[in-house]
Design a protein around this motif. Structure first.
Motif, PDB file in Angstrom:
ATOM      1  N   PRO A 221       0.815  -1.224   0.000  1.00  0.00           N
ATOM      2  CA  PRO A 221       0.000   0.000   0.000  1.00  0.00           C
ATOM      3  C   PRO A 221       0.849   1.275   0.000  1.00  0.00           C
ATOM      4  CG  PRO A 221      -0.614  -1.480   1.810  1.00  0.00           C
ATOM      5  CD  PRO A 221       0.647  -2.006   1.220  1.00  0.00           C
ATOM      6  N   SER A 222       0.210   2.372  -0.385  1.00  0.00           N
ATOM      7  CA  SER A 222       0.883   3.678  -0.365  1.00  0.00           C
ATOM      8  C   SER A 222      -0.155   4.776  -0.521  1.00  0.00           C
ATOM      9  CB  SER A 222       1.881   3.765  -1.522  1.00  0.00           C
ATOM     10  OG  SER A 222       2.327   5.092  -1.684  1.00  0.00           O
ATOM     11  N   LEU A 223       0.065   5.879   0.139  1.00  0.00           N
ATOM     12  CA  LEU A 223      -0.719   7.098  -0.105  1.00  0.00           C
ATOM     13  C   LEU A 223       0.197   8.162  -0.719  1.00  0.00           C
ATOM     14  CD1 LEU A 223      -3.306   8.802   2.260  1.00  0.00           C
ATOM     15  CD2 LEU A 223      -1.634  10.133   1.026  1.00  0.00           C
ATOM     16  N   ARG A 224       1.209   8.597   0.078  1.00  0.00           N
ATOM     17  CA  ARG A 224       2.083   9.691  -0.346  1.00  0.00           C
ATOM     18  C   ARG A 224       2.913   9.340  -1.575  1.00  0.00           C
ATOM     19  NH1 ARG A 224       0.517  10.243   4.507  1.00  0.00           N
ATOM     20  NH2 ARG A 224       0.720   7.998   4.443  1.00  0.00           N
ATOM     21  N   THR A 225       3.568   8.193  -1.540  1.00  0.00           N
ATOM     22  CA  THR A 225       4.479   7.844  -2.633  1.00  0.00           C
ATOM     23  C   THR A 225       3.712   7.741  -3.942  1.00  0.00           C
ATOM     24  OG1 THR A 225       5.802   6.655  -1.023  1.00  0.00           O
ATOM     25  CG2 THR A 225       6.219   6.174  -3.338  1.00  0.00           C
ATOM     26  N   ARG A 226       2.555   7.112  -3.879  1.00  0.00           N
ATOM     27  CA  ARG A 226       1.727   6.937  -5.070  1.00  0.00           C
ATOM     28  C   ARG A 226       1.308   8.291  -5.647  1.00  0.00           C
ATOM     29  NH1 ARG A 226      -2.234   2.674  -6.262  1.00  0.00           N
ATOM     30  NH2 ARG A 226      -1.246   1.691  -4.473  1.00  0.00           N
TER      31      ARG A 226
ATOM     32  N   LEU B 106      15.563   0.158   1.789  1.00  0.00           N
ATOM     33  CA  LEU B 106      15.790   1.591   1.560  1.00  0.00           C
ATOM     34  C   LEU B 106      14.528   2.293   1.065  1.00  0.00           C
ATOM     35  CD1 LEU B 106      19.230   1.377  -0.304  1.00  0.00           C
ATOM     36  CD2 LEU B 106      18.872   2.138   2.054  1.00  0.00           C
ATOM     37  N   HIS B 107      14.452   3.590   1.361  1.00  0.00           N
ATOM     38  CA  HIS B 107      13.339   4.419   0.850  1.00  0.00           C
ATOM     39  C   HIS B 107      13.937   5.744   0.370  1.00  0.00           C
ATOM     40  CE1 HIS B 107       9.492   5.985   0.102  1.00  0.00           C
ATOM     41  NE2 HIS B 107       8.920   5.888   1.288  1.00  0.00           N
ATOM     42  N   PRO B 108      14.649   5.710  -0.771  1.00  0.00           N
ATOM     43  CA  PRO B 108      15.424   6.886  -1.180  1.00  0.00           C
ATOM     44  C   PRO B 108      14.594   8.119  -1.526  1.00  0.00           C
ATOM     45  CG  PRO B 108      15.493   5.175  -2.876  1.00  0.00           C
ATOM     46  CD  PRO B 108      14.851   4.566  -1.672  1.00  0.00           C
TER      47      PRO B 108
ATOM     48  N   CYS C 297       7.903  10.443   8.403  1.00  0.00           N
ATOM     49  CA  CYS C 297       7.587  10.230   6.983  1.00  0.00           C
ATOM     50  C   CYS C 297       6.102  10.044   6.727  1.00  0.00           C
ATOM     51  CB  CYS C 297       8.377   9.043   6.458  1.00  0.00           C
ATOM     52  SG  CYS C 297       7.994   7.489   7.305  1.00  0.00           S
ATOM     53  N   LEU C 298       5.319   9.725   7.756  1.00  0.00           N
ATOM     54  CA  LEU C 298       3.897   9.369   7.630  1.00  0.00           C
ATOM     55  C   LEU C 298       3.754   8.071   6.813  1.00  0.00           C
ATOM     56  CD1 LEU C 298       2.166  12.830   7.005  1.00  0.00           C
ATOM     57  CD2 LEU C 298       2.753  11.769   9.200  1.00  0.00           C
ATOM     58  N   PRO C 299       2.727   7.251   7.033  1.00  0.00           N
ATOM     59  CA  PRO C 299       1.654   7.458   8.001  1.00  0.00           C
ATOM     60  C   PRO C 299       2.166   7.300   9.438  1.00  0.00           C
ATOM     61  CG  PRO C 299       1.479   5.248   7.062  1.00  0.00           C
ATOM     62  CD  PRO C 299       2.584   5.943   6.319  1.00  0.00           C
TER      63      PRO C 299
HETATM   64  N1   CP Z   1       6.035   8.017   3.550  1.00  0.00           N
HETATM   65  C1   CP Z   1       5.500   7.177   2.626  1.00  0.00           C
HETATM   66  O1   CP Z   1       6.207   6.514   1.865  1.00  0.00           O
HETATM   67  O2   CP Z   1       4.143   7.173   2.616  1.00  0.00           O
HETATM   68  P1   CP Z   1       3.260   6.098   1.856  1.00  0.00           P
HETATM   69  O3   CP Z   1       3.610   4.738   2.444  1.00  0.00           O
HETATM   70  O4   CP Z   1       1.830   6.493   2.118  1.00  0.00           O
HETATM   71  O5   CP Z   1       3.599   6.136   0.411  1.00  0.00           O
END
Ligand code: CP
Length: 311
Positions: free
Chosen positions: A45-50, A145-147, A270-272
């Protein structure tokens, strides 16, 4: 830059951070991505990255196609040489070759299993994308990693204009086991800043030496917070007892009282975020988290533009 999967892919990290800061100060759109397509593949899942990556691509004139591969496609097989007479209908090498044939850039999110450390730290899924994609690959968070997040975080810290800040990466509680990716990546990138960096976590939550080596580490959160300018909170599960959540006696939730020990520090995450677990409402509501989330768009835009320029 040929791919964007870690800081090691970036020839000039400071230059890329500056590109993000320039966009924070003055957002701009261009048509460099006209008639080009970004493919976005999500195993998680993702909100921001998507949304931020999609928005960034659109800012550059790109078309975007999105596949929630875990929900909407065939079950994917990752083992090479296996006889696929079980539940998996499509091999990753076939899936990536086909998906990349529809795109000019391919972004993927594939989290850690937290059950097999060797496989996670070898980045088995991401490596399959790098090996079989015919176009550049962007990590939207991999096993370790989450670059895109870290690039955002560095630009957000620099943009505070605090000279030589004391930056504390503080572990915080969470009810579920989470990967180490954000913390690992933060430590990879924070070397690019003029900053004093302290990592604070309870015993049992030591990060891999590959990322933590050279940093001051403390198990005393209150001590770490003294004179801090930036508090970056994140939960992660154990690396040594891989994926476990060793018991923690003290309360590591970040509260206003704890923040009062700092040099009026800015709180980042970074949220969530789990409110009143990781940090209290008061801390989150008076923080940089929404600016960070907005800056994800600018970080993705800087990365995509960089990759498009060398296509
Ligand atoms: N911070 C971050 O990557 O948020 P998402 O998991 O909602 O994409």
């Amino acid at each position: 830059m040929k791919n964007f999967t870690s800081i090691e892919d970036v020839p000039n990290p400071k230059g890329l951070i500056q590109d993000v800061i320039n966009l924070i100060d003055q957002s701009n759109h261009s048509t460099i991505g006209k008639e080009k397509t970004l493919g976005m593949v999500f195993f998680n899942p993702s909100l921001r990255t998507r949304l931020s990556t999609q928005k960034a691509a659109q800012n550059l004139g790109m078309e975007v196609i999105v596949l929630n591969i875990d929900k909407d496609a065939w079950n994917v097989e990752f083992e090479d040489g296996t006889t696929m007479d079980g539940d998996s209908q499509e091999h990753i090498r076939d899936a990536v070759k086909v998906i990349s044939s529809y795109c000019d850039l391919l972004a993927v999110r594939t989290f850690a299993s937290l059950t097999n450390r060797q496989q996670d730290y070898e980045e088995r899924e991401l490596q399959n994308f790098l090996k079989h994609s015919s176009v550049p690959v962007i990590s939207m968070e991999s096993a370790t990693l989450h670059p895109l997040q870290s690039l955002t975080d560095m630009a957000t810290i620099v943009h505070t204009n605090i000279p030589k800040p004391k930056v504390v990466l503080s572990w915080a509680p969470h009810p579920k086991p989470l990967p180490q990716a954000v913390a690992n990546s933060f430590l990879e990138w924070v070397t690019e800043l003029q900053a004093e960096v302290v990592v604070a976590h309870p015993k049992g939550y030591e990060l891999s030496e590959k990322f933590a080596a050279g940093y001051k580490v403390t198990h005393n959160q209150q001590e770490a917070f003294k004179n801090a300018d930036i508090i970056y909170a994140k939960n992660w599960s154990s690396y040594s007892d891989y994926g476990a959540r060793p018991a923690v006696e003290e309360n590591w939730t970040i509260t206003s009282e704890l923040m009062q020990k700092t040099n009026q520090a800015q709180f980042m995450h970074c949220l969530p975020i789990r409110r009143n677990v990781v940090a209290t409402d008061a801390v989150i509501d008076d923080s940089l988290v929404y600016q960070q989330a907005k800056n994800r768009e600018y970080a993705a835009q800087a990365v995509i533009k960089n990759l498009l320029e060398v296509l």
